[in-house]
Design an enzyme around this catalytic site. Structure first.
Site, mmCIF file in Angstrom:
data_model
loop_
_atom_site.group_PDB
_atom_site.id
_atom_site.type_symbol
_atom_site.label_atom_id
_atom_site.label_comp_id
_atom_site.label_asym_id
_atom_site.label_seq_id
_atom_site.Cartn_x
_atom_site.Cartn_y
_atom_site.Cartn_z
ATOM 1 C CE1 TYR A 1 8.355 7.024 5.512
ATOM 2 C CE2 TYR A 1 7.144 6.643 3.471
ATOM 3 C CZ TYR A 1 7.501 7.475 4.519
ATOM 4 O OH TYR A 1 7.021 8.761 4.569
ATOM 5 C CG HIS B 1 5.545 -6.121 -4.805
ATOM 6 N ND1 HIS B 1 4.231 -6.102 -4.382
ATOM 7 C CD2 HIS B 1 6.053 -4.911 -4.493
ATOM 8 C CE1 HIS B 1 3.945 -4.933 -3.848
ATOM 9 N NE2 HIS B 1 5.047 -4.185 -3.903
ATOM 10 C CB CYS C 1 5.240 -3.947 -0.200
ATOM 11 S SG CYS C 1 5.965 -2.416 -0.848
ATOM 12 N N GLY D 1 0.825 -1.197 0.000
ATOM 13 C CA GLY D 1 0.000 0.000 0.000
ATOM 14 C C GLY D 1 0.860 1.249 0.000
ATOM 15 C CD GLU E 1 2.885 -9.067 -5.763
ATOM 16 O OE1 GLU E 1 2.867 -7.860 -6.079
ATOM 17 O OE2 GLU E 1 3.544 -9.524 -4.801
#
Length: 365
Positions: A297, A337, A252, A225, A339
């Site tokens: 971040y 990530h 993430c 997000g 995926e």
């Protein structure tokens, strides 16, 4: 049909980049970042993690394969803008249904083309990600800088992009059921779990821990997000409440939230990680993965001292933390990530690791 109009970008350091607009023509102030991926502009456009950001694409030609209905990561893109060297409005792709410009206009996403994206990228690397004003040529440098100095970043990105009601996805021959907290969840994460025989109930970001427990899930997933992870206080509190009670997997932003829930801290990187070729080492095997990343971040490695978390993955470019785990609580997370791995799905083993933890918890129940 594209009707180009003049457009420019003003940065807080006084730099101006003049070019041509596409997509939505409105003025806006955005955080200017860059992505080094050679393909995947549709996935970038529709990734909620880019909310309020203007993304500079370092690959020079964008738009040439159009937009395909099956490739969106979310139904409603919330990215601020795409900034490109050359925009192509005549895609050549049998799967293409609309042009990039048409989609960006429909969802209010701005575009800027015809500028020196190499110079802009190098500038961001030097000064760091910074606010920029995308506007018409009539806005003077003085006026643009005045707007930028008065600008205050928002802190509500997760609440804006999260689902407002639960959505259930049933896997064929489902073996497990996972409750997923939507902080801006990419749809390919859902698809990846379904392929593994995991049914997924995607929940709003502020879902109460008791409501999650009532679903009797086999595991808890915390999604990617946008924004500062410290702003996602309800999610941090939920993970803090449920850790040790359910196997937990975070990706993430979910990696940062899991770390915060265990008492670690996060910090903002100078210009973030955004691209499809970041080398990450799995410390348990020594193997190196080429990963897809998109984040501003990172977890402070020193802040992990004194927590039950251990580092599992390391970024080989800057040695930042790319994965953590708590063996006792069957909880783990990665910054990248899995995926969205470039080329072969090198990182899909992480979903298998989640399955193994859920099997272990089921056997010990």
């Amino acid at each position: 049909m594209l009707h180009p109009f003049t457009r420019k970008l003003i940065l807080l350091n006084g730099a101006e980049f003049c070019g041509f607009g596409f997509g939505d023509p409105g003025d806006r102030i955005l955080e200017i970042v860059f992505n080094t991926s050679m393909v995947g502009y549709q996935e970038i456009l529709s990734d909620p993690s880019y909310t309020d950001q203007g993304v500079v694409m370092t690959y020079p030609l964008i738009g040439n394969y159009g937009m395909a209905a099956d490739d969106y990561e979310t139904k409603v893109p919330t990215i601020g803008a795409l900034i490109v060297r050359e925009y192509n409005d005549e895609p050549s792709n049998f799967r293409s249904e609309k042009t990039l410009d048409e989609v960006m206009r429909a969802y209010g996403v701005a575009g800027l083309s015809g500028i020196d994206t190499r110079r802009l990228t190098r500038m961001i690397r030097d000064i760091g990600s910074c606010p920029g004003l995308l506007c018409g040529p009539e806005v003077s440098l003085e006026e643009g800088l005045k707007r930028l100095r008065a600008f205050s970043p928002r802190h509500d990105q997760v609440s804006r992009v999260s689902r407002k009601a639960p959505e259930h996805y049933e896997a064929e021959n489902a073996r497990f059921h996972v409750a997923a907290i939507d902080c801006g969840m990419k749809q390919n994460i859902v698809r990846s779990m379904l392929k593994k025989g995991i049914s997924v109930t995607v929940l709003p970001w502020d879902t109460d821990p008791a409501a999650i427990t009532a679903l009797a899930p086999d595991g808890l997933f915390v999604s990617n997000g946008p924004g500062d992870p410290e702003d996602a206080v309800p999610v941090i509190n939920t993970v803090r409440e449920l850790k040790g009670k359910l196997p937990i997997f975070g990706i993430c932003l979910g990696h940062q939230i899991l770390s915060l829930a265990y008492g670690a801290s996060t910090y903002k990187l100078k210009y973030g990680h955004r691209g499809g070729n970041h080398p990450v080492q799995d410390l348990s095997t020594g193997l190196i993965e080429m990963t897809s990343q998109n984040h501003s971040y990172a977890v402070d490695d020193k802040s992990l001292e004194g927590t039950p978390l251990t580092v599992t993955h390391l970024n080989l470019l800057d040695k930042t933390v790319e994965g953590v785990q708590c063996i006792r609580d069957r909880a783990f997370a990665v910054q990248y990530h899995p995926e969205s791995a470039p080329g072969p799905q090198d990182s899909s083993y992480l979903f298998d690791r989640f399955i193994a933890l859920m099997e272990e918890a089921r056997e010990n129940a």
